[in-house]
Design an enzyme around this catalytic site. Structure first.
Site, PDB file in Angstrom:
ATOM      1  N   GLU A 297      43.825  83.310  41.010  1.00 17.40           N
ATOM      2  CA  GLU A 297      45.090  82.684  42.764  1.00 17.40           C
ATOM      3  C   GLU A 297      45.524  81.750  42.267  1.00 17.40           C
ATOM      4  O   GLU A 297      46.516  81.596  42.841  1.00 17.40           O
ATOM      5  CB  GLU A 297      42.869  82.623  44.200  1.00 17.40           C
ATOM      6  CG  GLU A 297      42.522  83.934  44.355  1.00 17.40           C
ATOM      7  CD  GLU A 297      43.841  85.150  44.249  1.00 17.40           C
ATOM      8  OE1 GLU A 297      45.138  84.552  45.063  1.00 17.40           O
ATOM      9  OE2 GLU A 297      42.972  86.427  44.277  1.00 17.40           O
ATOM     10  N   ASP A 309      51.843  90.360  41.483  1.00 12.50           N
ATOM     11  CA  ASP A 309      50.306  91.185  40.743  1.00 12.50           C
ATOM     12  C   ASP A 309      51.260  92.843  40.303  1.00 12.50           C
ATOM     13  O   ASP A 309      51.688  93.635  41.219  1.00 12.50           O
ATOM     14  CB  ASP A 309      49.924  91.460  42.467  1.00 12.50           C
ATOM     15  CG  ASP A 309      48.945  90.232  42.615  1.00 12.50           C
ATOM     16  OD1 ASP A 309      48.049  89.663  41.542  1.00 12.50           O
ATOM     17  OD2 ASP A 309      48.576  89.669  43.993  1.00 12.50           O
TER      18      ASP A 309
END
Length: 346
Positions: A297, A309
């Site tokens: 994160e 991602d």
């Protein structure tokens, strides 16, 4: 006169309603360790011979969404950390019905709602009042108040007795702040930050030991593809920034998410991380771990590495390294698995 001011003025004239419904608070134990949830049992009881109608959001039945407790530590008020909500005026569906002689009990975890991570004696009581706390026949709001007797507990917190304003915990150089996290969750998060920092330092040292990627082995190749000086420099820069975030930035971790994710962030809002349900069942280190999740994160923040991602999971990340290494060096899971290094590769 408008209804609300009229009800407020009428509050002192209606003590009988507060007597017809009573509230008690009972802690599950008298002493709590630093890793314990601070659980109390709140019981509402209808002492009258008629049904009573209570405003739901002034009870813990659907979760605490207001400062319903008075919490003192060493005689001083403890800060409320929960939410405060603007709502429309209550209607009939906003009241719960408590039958004559009936009781309604709820268990509440208090340390995510109040600052209770400092060692010391705490005094607790349930205390709330509202111009519409009760309702006549479940329709007309009526002013009232509820207050329990005070009970005492002792907490062996992570912070020493006498610590003031403990919202920020100095677990790293920049500080670590929590939101909606219980004492038990805070304890786990401190360990997760240390685990994430340790694997980031290990990964960065591995990269520093290479020469533009020429000396990198299977660990680098598995997650970022064939050595290339430009791509290796990007990965090195990314891990330097992630390391700096762990070591010097003011991290804030929020435990309020109830989704089945591991965690999420807003990339333009460093350094706030929202951990979710899958985070708490993950191991501390190793594949898809709590420490690795925090590394993942942190890499997303625009101010850190601005990763995306592209793929999730070890298999997808390994295939991405082979087929599109330029995308792998911008993939968050690739950074996480490189940092976790599980199973260990050289």
């Amino acid at each position: 006169m408008p209804l609300l001011p009229a009800l407020l003025l009428a509050l002192p004239a209606l003590p009988v309603l507060a007597q017809e419904v009573s509230v008690t608070v009972a802690p599950v134990r008298e002493k709590f360790a630093r890793s314990d949830e601070v659980l109390v049992r709140v019981t509402l009881h209808n002492n009258s011979a008629t049904p009573q109608f209570l405003l739901k959001w002034h009870t813990p039945v659907a979760g605490v969404q207001a400062p319903l407790f008075e919490v003192l530590r060493d005689g001083q008020a403890v800060r409320y950390l929960g939410i405060k909500v603007k709502r429309p005026a209550p209607g009939p569906d906003d009241y719960l019905r408590l039958e004559p002689g009936a009781s309604l009990s709820s268990t509440v975890e208090l340390s995510a709602l109040y600052e209770m991570n400092v060692t010391g004696p705490y005094q607790l009581r349930y205390r709330t009042a509202s111009s519409g706390l009760f309702a006549a026949s479940g329709i007309r709001p009526v002013p009232g108040a509820l207050a329990s007797s005070q009970v005492g507990i002792w907490i062996d917190g992570r912070l020493p007795r006498g610590t003031g304003t403990p919202a920020r915990q100095l677990a790293n150089g920049g500080g670590l702040e929590f939101s909606k996290c219980s004492n038990a969750q805070q304890e786990q998060l401190v360990a997760a930050v240390e685990a994430g920092k340790a694997m980031t330092i290990d990964a960065h040292n591995y990269l520093l030991a290479g020469t533009g990627g020429a000396q990198y082995g299977a660990r680098y190749g598995t997650w970022f593809g064939a050595p290339d000086a430009g791509r290796a420099a990007t990965v090195n820069t990314n891990f330097a920034a992630i390391r700096d975030a762990f070591e010097t930035k003011p991290l804030k971790i929020d435990c309020g998410c109830k989704e089945n994710y591991f965690a999420y962030v807003y990339p333009a809002q460093p350094y706030a991380i929202y951990v979710c349900k899958a985070f708490w069942t993950a191991p501390l280190s190793g594949t898809d771990s709590r420490g690795g999740t925090l590394l993942h994160e942190l890499s997303h923040f625009d101010a850190v590495a601005a990763t995306d991602d592209h793929v999730y999971g070890q298999q997808g990340a390994a295939e991405l390294a082979k087929s599109a290494p330029a995308r792998a060096v911008r993939n968050a899971d690739s950074h996480e698995y490189f940092g976790e290094n599980s199973p260990a590769l050289n």
